[in-house]
Write a protein that holds these residues in place. Structure first.
Motif, PDB file in Angstrom:
ATOM      1  N   GLY A   1       0.808  -1.216   0.000  1.00 50.08           N
ATOM      2  CA  GLY A   1       0.000   0.000   0.000  1.00 50.08           C
ATOM      3  C   GLY A   1       0.827   1.245   0.000  1.00 50.08           C
ATOM      4  N   THR A   2       0.188   2.332   0.369  1.00 51.30           N
ATOM      5  CA  THR A   2       0.844   3.627   0.348  1.00 51.30           C
ATOM      6  C   THR A   2       0.856   4.242   1.741  1.00 51.30           C
ATOM      7  N   LYS A   3       1.910   5.019   1.962  1.00 49.69           N
ATOM      8  CA  LYS A   3       2.081   5.733   3.221  1.00 49.69           C
ATOM      9  C   LYS A   3       1.166   6.956   3.193  1.00 49.69           C
ATOM     10  N   LEU A   4       0.535   7.241   4.336  1.00 50.51           N
ATOM     11  CA  LEU A   4      -0.315   8.436   4.429  1.00 50.51           C
ATOM     12  C   LEU A   4       0.300   9.417   5.423  1.00 50.51           C
ATOM     13  N   SER A   5       0.004  10.681   5.219  1.00 53.41           N
ATOM     14  CA  SER A   5       0.466  11.661   6.221  1.00 53.41           C
ATOM     15  C   SER A   5      -0.385  11.488   7.468  1.00 53.41           C
ATOM     16  N   ALA A   6       0.178  11.782   8.617  1.00 53.77           N
ATOM     17  CA  ALA A   6      -0.546  11.644   9.886  1.00 53.77           C
ATOM     18  C   ALA A   6      -1.802  12.507   9.885  1.00 53.77           C
ATOM     19  N   ALA A   7      -1.714  13.693   9.305  1.00 51.39           N
ATOM     20  CA  ALA A   7      -2.860  14.613   9.275  1.00 51.39           C
ATOM     21  C   ALA A   7      -4.020  14.009   8.480  1.00 51.39           C
ATOM     22  N   THR A   8      -3.715  13.399   7.328  1.00 52.56           N
ATOM     23  CA  THR A   8      -4.739  12.773   6.491  1.00 52.56           C
ATOM     24  C   THR A   8      -5.355  11.578   7.200  1.00 52.56           C
ATOM     25  N   ALA A   9      -4.506  10.725   7.766  1.00 54.08           N
ATOM     26  CA  ALA A   9      -4.989   9.507   8.416  1.00 54.08           C
ATOM     27  C   ALA A   9      -5.796   9.807   9.663  1.00 54.08           C
ATOM     28  N   GLU A  10      -5.342  10.762  10.446  1.00 55.34           N
ATOM     29  CA  GLU A  10      -5.978  11.018  11.748  1.00 55.34           C
ATOM     30  C   GLU A  10      -7.332  11.700  11.639  1.00 55.34           C
ATOM     31  N   GLN A  11      -7.654  12.270  10.473  1.00 56.14           N
ATOM     32  CA  GLN A  11      -8.988  12.866  10.341  1.00 56.14           C
ATOM     33  C   GLN A  11     -10.063  11.782  10.224  1.00 56.14           C
ATOM     34  N   HIS A  12      -9.673  10.526   9.952  1.00 57.86           N
ATOM     35  CA  HIS A  12     -10.618   9.402   9.920  1.00 57.86           C
ATOM     36  C   HIS A  12     -10.816   8.784  11.305  1.00 57.86           C
ATOM     37  N   LEU A  13     -10.019   9.193  12.263  1.00 61.24           N
ATOM     38  CA  LEU A  13     -10.035   8.543  13.574  1.00 61.24           C
ATOM     39  C   LEU A  13     -10.778   9.379  14.600  1.00 61.24           C
ATOM     40  N   SER A  14     -11.559   8.704  15.435  1.00 61.60           N
ATOM     41  CA  SER A  14     -12.283   9.429  16.486  1.00 61.60           C
ATOM     42  C   SER A  14     -11.471   9.467  17.777  1.00 61.60           C
ATOM     43  N   LYS A  15     -10.545   8.495  17.939  1.00 60.57           N
ATOM     44  CA  LYS A  15      -9.682   8.510  19.127  1.00 60.57           C
ATOM     45  C   LYS A  15      -8.294   8.001  18.739  1.00 60.57           C
ATOM     46  N   ASN A  16      -7.320   8.258  19.594  1.00 62.77           N
ATOM     47  CA  ASN A  16      -5.956   7.821  19.325  1.00 62.77           C
ATOM     48  C   ASN A  16      -5.899   6.291  19.336  1.00 62.77           C
ATOM     49  N   PRO A  17      -5.433   5.656  18.238  1.00 60.95           N
ATOM     50  CA  PRO A  17      -5.451   4.194  18.159  1.00 60.95           C
ATOM     51  C   PRO A  17      -4.351   3.497  18.958  1.00 60.95           C
ATOM     52  N   ILE A  18      -3.379   4.260  19.433  1.00 58.02           N
ATOM     53  CA  ILE A  18      -2.241   3.670  20.144  1.00 58.02           C
ATOM     54  C   ILE A  18      -2.572   3.556  21.629  1.00 58.02           C
ATOM     55  N   PRO A  19      -2.384   2.366  22.237  1.00 54.79           N
ATOM     56  CA  PRO A  19      -2.707   2.191  23.659  1.00 54.79           C
ATOM     57  C   PRO A  19      -2.046   3.244  24.536  1.00 54.79           C
ATOM     58  N   PHE A  20      -2.795   3.711  25.530  1.00 53.33           N
ATOM     59  CA  PHE A  20      -2.336   4.814  26.387  1.00 53.33           C
ATOM     60  C   PHE A  20      -0.947   4.575  26.973  1.00 53.33           C
ATOM     61  N   MET A  21      -0.690   3.366  27.510  1.00 53.25           N
ATOM     62  CA  MET A  21       0.591   3.113  28.177  1.00 53.25           C
ATOM     63  C   MET A  21       1.758   3.093  27.185  1.00 53.25           C
ATOM     64  N   HIS A  22       1.495   2.829  25.900  1.00 52.96           N
ATOM     65  CA  HIS A  22       2.558   2.869  24.885  1.00 52.96           C
ATOM     66  C   HIS A  22       2.911   4.301  24.513  1.00 52.96           C
ATOM     67  N   ARG A  23       1.909   5.194  24.514  1.00 53.61           N
ATOM     68  CA  ARG A  23       2.182   6.568  24.072  1.00 53.61           C
ATOM     69  C   ARG A  23       2.457   7.525  25.226  1.00 53.61           C
ATOM     70  N   SER A  24       1.827   7.306  26.393  1.00 48.91           N
ATOM     71  CA  SER A  24       1.954   8.270  27.488  1.00 48.91           C
ATOM     72  C   SER A  24       2.355   7.645  28.815  1.00 48.91           C
ATOM     73  N   GLY A  25       2.708   6.365  28.819  1.00 50.74           N
ATOM     74  CA  GLY A  25       3.048   5.682  30.066  1.00 50.74           C
ATOM     75  C   GLY A  25       4.253   6.286  30.761  1.00 50.74           C
ATOM     76  N   LEU A  26       5.272   6.638  29.955  1.00 43.47           N
ATOM     77  CA  LEU A  26       6.495   7.214  30.528  1.00 43.47           C
ATOM     78  C   LEU A  26       6.196   8.566  31.158  1.00 43.47           C
ATOM     79  N   LEU A  27       5.360   9.345  30.478  1.00 45.49           N
ATOM     80  CA  LEU A  27       4.950  10.648  30.992  1.00 45.49           C
ATOM     81  C   LEU A  27       4.170  10.480  32.297  1.00 45.49           C
ATOM     82  N   ALA A  28       3.283   9.471  32.334  1.00 47.92           N
ATOM     83  CA  ALA A  28       2.495   9.203  33.542  1.00 47.92           C
ATOM     84  C   ALA A  28       3.415   8.804  34.696  1.00 47.92           C
ATOM     85  N   LEU A  29       4.439   7.982  34.388  1.00 49.50           N
ATOM     86  CA  LEU A  29       5.406   7.552  35.410  1.00 49.50           C
ATOM     87  C   LEU A  29       6.174   8.746  35.964  1.00 49.50           C
TER      88      LEU A  29
END
Ligand SMILES: [Zn+2]
Length: 117
Positions: A64-92
């Motif tokens: 397939g083809t790579k999409l820009s984050a801006a294009t892809a994220e307009q189809h999403l209603s919430k962040n698809p990446i699990p919270f602890m993978h994206r913000s766990g270190l910040l929470a710690l």
């Protein structure tokens, strides 16, 4: 004490978004939006995203083809990446800062009470 840290990768299939002619299969196929990401981790639990790429891929040949984050994220209603993978270190880090702040506060309060007696 062992400090276990490293980098891991993961892929999340966000489901079918369209059907189109696949140039590899040369057939009408369903195309899925996927996000491929890498994250730094501490003890495999506390994560922080280091790389994120969205793809629009054929469900059969997975090309397939790579999409820009801006294009892809307009189809999403919430962040698809699990919270602890994206913000766990910040929470710690936030939790540690709050704990240290509380300890300093308790010490100050005890010193104040000691001075009063
Ligand atoms: Zn295909």
């Amino acid at each position: 004490m062992f400090i276990i840290w490293g980098s891991r990768g993961a892929v999340v299939d966000l489901g079918q978004v369209q059907t189109a002619l696949c140039p590899v299969c040369e057939r009408e196929r369903s195309f899925h939006l996927i996000v491929q990401y890498r994250y730094f981790h501490l003890y495999f639990i506390f994560g922080a995203i280091t790389q994120k790429v969205y793809w629009l891929v054929c469900a059969v040949c997975h090309r397939g083809t790579k999409l820009s984050a801006a294009t892809a994220e307009q189809h999403l209603s919430k962040n698809p990446i699990p919270f602890m993978h994206r913000s766990g270190l910040l929470a710690l880090v936030g939790g540690a800062v709050m704990l240290i702040g509380t300890m300093i506060g308790v010490q100050a309060l005890l010193a104040l009470l000691g001075a009063m007696n």
